[in-house]
Design an enzyme around this catalytic site. Structure first.
Site, short mmCIF file in Angstrom:
data_model
loop_
_atom_site.label_atom_id
_atom_site.label_comp_id
_atom_site.label_asym_id
_atom_site.label_seq_id
_atom_site.Cartn_x
_atom_site.Cartn_y
_atom_site.Cartn_z
N SER A 1 6.14 -7.29 2.97
CA SER A 1 6.96 -7.59 4.14
C SER A 1 7.75 -8.88 3.95
CB SER A 1 6.06 -7.71 5.37
OG SER A 1 5.14 -8.76 5.17
N ARG B 1 6.01 -0.72 -11.64
CA ARG B 1 7.34 -1.33 -11.64
C ARG B 1 7.27 -2.82 -11.98
NH1 ARG B 1 11.03 0.18 -6.44
NH2 ARG B 1 10.34 -1.82 -5.64
N GLU C 1 12.12 -2.95 11.27
CA GLU C 1 11.74 -1.93 10.29
C GLU C 1 10.73 -1.00 10.97
OE1 GLU C 1 9.64 -3.47 6.83
OE2 GLU C 1 10.65 -1.99 5.59
N TRP D 1 0.81 -1.22 0.00
CA TRP D 1 0.00 0.00 0.00
C TRP D 1 0.85 1.28 0.00
CZ3 TRP D 1 1.83 2.51 4.15
CH2 TRP D 1 2.38 1.73 5.17
N ASN D 2 2.15 1.18 0.26
CA ASN D 2 2.88 2.43 0.56
C ASN D 2 3.20 3.27 -0.68
OD1 ASN D 2 4.78 0.51 -0.22
ND2 ASN D 2 6.34 1.20 1.22
N CYS E 1 10.28 1.19 2.10
CA CYS E 1 11.26 0.11 2.31
C CYS E 1 12.68 0.66 2.23
CB CYS E 1 11.06 -0.98 1.27
SG CYS E 1 11.04 -0.31 -0.40
N LYS F 1 -2.74 -8.18 -7.80
CA LYS F 1 -3.52 -8.10 -6.56
C LYS F 1 -2.97 -6.94 -5.73
CE LYS F 1 -3.25 -9.21 -2.50
NZ LYS F 1 -3.88 -8.02 -1.94
N PRO F 2 -3.67 -5.81 -5.75
CA PRO F 2 -3.17 -4.66 -4.96
C PRO F 2 -3.47 -4.85 -3.49
CG PRO F 2 -5.25 -4.10 -6.03
CD PRO F 2 -4.94 -5.52 -6.44
N ALA F 3 -2.83 -4.04 -2.65
CA ALA F 3 -3.10 -4.09 -1.21
C ALA F 3 -4.54 -3.66 -0.94
CB ALA F 3 -2.12 -3.18 -0.47
N GLU G 1 10.58 -8.33 -3.42
CA GLU G 1 11.05 -7.01 -2.94
C GLU G 1 10.50 -6.86 -1.53
OE1 GLU G 1 12.98 -4.90 -4.51
OE2 GLU G 1 12.98 -5.69 -6.54
P1 NAD Z 1 2.43 -7.00 3.53
O1 NAD Z 1 3.47 -8.05 3.36
O2 NAD Z 1 1.54 -7.06 4.69
O3 NAD Z 1 1.45 -7.00 2.25
C1 NAD Z 1 1.95 -6.86 0.94
C2 NAD Z 1 0.93 -7.44 -0.02
O4 NAD Z 1 0.84 -8.84 0.22
C3 NAD Z 1 -0.48 -6.90 0.12
O5 NAD Z 1 -1.07 -6.82 -1.16
C4 NAD Z 1 -1.16 -7.97 0.95
O6 NAD Z 1 -2.55 -8.03 0.77
C5 NAD Z 1 -0.50 -9.21 0.40
N1 NAD Z 1 -0.55 -10.39 1.27
C6 NAD Z 1 -0.48 -10.42 2.62
N2 NAD Z 1 -0.57 -11.71 3.05
C7 NAD Z 1 -0.67 -12.48 1.94
C8 NAD Z 1 -0.80 -13.88 1.70
N3 NAD Z 1 -0.82 -14.76 2.71
N4 NAD Z 1 -0.88 -14.31 0.44
C9 NAD Z 1 -0.85 -13.46 -0.58
N5 NAD Z 1 -0.75 -12.12 -0.45
C10 NAD Z 1 -0.66 -11.64 0.81
O7 NAD Z 1 3.20 -5.62 3.41
P2 NAD Z 1 2.61 -4.14 3.47
O8 NAD Z 1 2.30 -3.82 4.89
O9 NAD Z 1 1.52 -3.96 2.46
O10 NAD Z 1 3.85 -3.30 2.95
C11 NAD Z 1 4.88 -2.91 3.78
C12 NAD Z 1 6.08 -3.80 3.58
O11 NAD Z 1 6.44 -3.80 2.20
C13 NAD Z 1 7.30 -3.31 4.32
O12 NAD Z 1 7.97 -4.38 4.91
C14 NAD Z 1 8.15 -2.69 3.22
O13 NAD Z 1 9.52 -2.63 3.50
C15 NAD Z 1 7.83 -3.57 2.07
N6 NAD Z 1 8.14 -2.91 0.81
C16 NAD Z 1 9.23 -3.33 0.10
C17 NAD Z 1 9.56 -2.69 -1.08
C18 NAD Z 1 10.76 -3.13 -1.89
O14 NAD Z 1 10.85 -2.75 -3.04
N7 NAD Z 1 11.67 -3.93 -1.33
C19 NAD Z 1 8.79 -1.63 -1.54
C20 NAD Z 1 7.69 -1.22 -0.79
C21 NAD Z 1 7.37 -1.88 0.39
#
Ligand code: NAD
Length: 503
Positions: free
Chosen positions: A250, A180, A402, A171-172, A305, A195-197, A271
């Site tokens: 994450s 990307r 983090e 979502w961030n 991130c 699948k978006p957040a 990522e």
């Molecule tokens: P998150 O891992 O909770 O969710 C990310 C996505 O995964 C969402 O779309 C969520 O719905 C989905 N998801 C969650 N559980 C799932 C499952 N069991 N099966 C399939 N999909 C699932 O992360 P967040 O809170 O949305 O984002 C923050 C995290 O993302 C931070 O850790 C941040 O560092 C990381 N991030 C990394 C980068 C990068 O390029 N490395 C960029 C942006 C954010």
């Protein structure tokens, strides 16, 4: 520190928000058609600055996920055969449309995610660049033709699209994290399910409509928002027609998805999270270092991130660095991102705000000193003040985890070896920053530091032309650059009887 009225929007601004929301699809995009979910379920999208419900969005079910998989699999062969020039021109038209509709996109991001409008406009530019960059890369994916050393064969090496992909985004950065992935997948000739957040589905849906308007054929991009991620990811990942998963989010969820991906030996790009160090050496230009720290820490409210999580400063300049940073952090204005006086918006939800609050309490309980901020906002919305901490013990949670919030802990070091050891003392390895006027030292730190991205005398380095990604538990693979398209192709070798043998 001032916290502005949480909902300062004037009547015309509210009307503009309502108009943008009315133009934003709220369904699922499957095989080129916006549709309701198979069981009619929906979920709410909230404005984190006010707690108000912006709208409701269709929530995809397992049956919808299978329908999206069918559409992506069906479109794959003809999309792979579509000339690269055609694919490139669709991406280029999408780039133009993103800019034509930048006001809508920026406002949507501010409404559903909370970032200040100026930063949302910045994301439109950054996110749009992936469409332009991969429109240019699409036609430049070369193969090779050569005799083998023994002379009995000619090898023809080509890159083929990897096949249907599942793209999962956080979502961030609701636009840029989608472009990307979507842009290189389109350039390479893959079909996809995005699948978006659940917290930010509106920007993804608005962007998907842009792709349709740019001429993308039905079934190439399918979008399935849902408030039950595993319900849709499981049937798709167990389908033998899926070839790849690209995930941004994450580390915990990434690890889980890697295990699931192992079952069908899917290609994976991951990522994941970060715990970025920002090193300030005694020879640094402090103006640059403070400006870099502000950008690397405060952009996106620290919900990045790439955020600088740990400010590591040489002991001889720590006092002055902290004083200058404190002065700039206390001048920031907190409030709703729709107000153009605001520098720092709300955090994404109550859970995120509470987690930041707990990290600060833990650090203070262990002896850290709060120089600036240190409080949550009252009233509606999920605000937390920009916060500067010093004398933070290395074992405080804020150092090891983090942060994902506007909190800057400062630690000191006495020499380069200690600085490198502190920087590398994390399981993460995404973004890092170093400030020094000694060019050799900058390069040497680049050699010694275990991070995929290193900013030297700058606090923001992301660029569509550069390979973005981490090492260690920050992930696998790269997005952007020439590397970005390779994540979506597979290499095939044709061995052909050598023409001189056949003669
Ligand atoms: P998150 O891992 O909770 O969710 C990310 C996505 O995964 C969402 O779309 C969520 O719905 C989905 N998801 C969650 N559980 C799932 C499952 N069991 N099966 C399939 N999909 C699932 O992360 P967040 O809170 O949305 O984002 C923050 C995290 O993302 C931070 O850790 C941040 O560092 C990381 N991030 C990394 C980068 C990068 O390029 N490395 C960029 C942006 C954010």
């Amino acid at each position: 520190m001032s916290i502005l009225d949480k909902d300062p929007a004037s009547a015309p601004e509210k009307e503009r928000a309502a108009a943008v929301l009315a133009r934003t699809p709220t369904g699922l995009l499957i095989n080129g058609q916006w549709q309701k979910s198979s069981d009619g379920s929906t979920f709410k999208v909230e404005n984190p600055a006010t707690g108000e419900i912006l709208t409701t969005v269709a929530s995809a079910t397992a049956a919808d996920a299978s329908a999206a998989m069918d559409a992506a699999a069906h479109a794959q062969e003809s999309w792979a055969r579509t000339p690269t020039r055609v694919r490139a021109e669709i991406l280029r038209r999408a780039f133009d449309l993103v800019h034509e509709r930048s006001e809508d996109l920026a406002l949507l991001m501010t409404l559903e995610m909370g970032k200040p409008l100026a930063q949302a406009h910045g994301e439109v530019v950054y996110g749009g660049e992936f469409l332009r960059w991969f429109s240019e890369e699409a036609v430049r994916d070369y193969g090779r033709y050569a005799p083998v050393p023994e002379g009995n064969l000619r090898m023809v090496v080509t890159h083929k699209p990897v096949g249907p992909c599942l793209l999962i985004t956080p979502w961030n950065f609701p636009l840029a994290m989608a472009t990307r992935k979507v842009a290189p997948a389109i350039a390479a000739g893959c079909t996809m399910i995005l699948k978006p957040a659940a917290l930010t589905p509106l920007t993804a849906n608005y962007f998907a409509q842009i792709m349709i308007d740019a001429g993308l054929p039905a079934g190439v991009l399918n979008v399935i928002p849902t408030d039950s991620a595993a319900t849709v990811s499981e049937p798709i990942m167990s389908d033998p027609r899926l070839r790849k998963i690209s995930f941004t989010g994450s580390t915990a969820v990434g690890k889980h998805l890697m295990k699931v991906a192992a079952e069908n030996v899917l290609r994976t790009s991951m990522e994941l999270g970060g715990n970025g160090p920002l090193l300030v050496f005694e020879d640094a230009d402090l103006d640059k270092a403070v400006a870099g720290a502000m950008a690397a820490k405060m952009r996106n409210m620290g919900e990045a991130c790439t955020a600088a999580n740990r400010l590591l400063v040489h002991e001889s300049i720590a006092e002055e660095f902290v004083a200058r940073l404190a002065q700039q952090m206390s001048a920031l204005t907190l409030g709703s991102g729709t107000d153009d006086r605001v520098d720092v918006g709300p955090l994404i939800d109550a859970k995120a705000r509470d987690s930041v609050e707990q990290l600060v309490s833990d650090a203070v309980a262990r002896g850290a000193e709060v120089v600036v901020g240190g409080r949550r906002g009252d009233g509606p919305g999920y605000f937390y003040e920009p916060t500067l901490l010093r004398n933070v013990p290395a074992e405080a949670r804020v150092i090891g985890e983090e942060i994902f919030g506007p909190v800057a802990p400062v630690l000191t070091f006495s020499d380069e070896d200690e600085a490198v050891a502190l920087a590398n003392s994390t399981e993460y390895g995404l973004a890092s920053y170093v400030f020094t006027e000694d060019f050799s030292r900058g390069l040497r730190i680049g050699d010694r530091i275990e991070f995929g991205l290193v900013g030297v005398n700058v606090g923001v380095i992301s660029n569509a032309a550069a390979p973005f990604g981490g090492v260690k538990q920050s992930g696998l693979g790269r997005e952007g650059g020439a590397e970005g398209i390779a994540e979506y192709t597979t290499t095939q070798y044709l061995g052909i009887e050598d023409p001189w043998r056949a003669a």
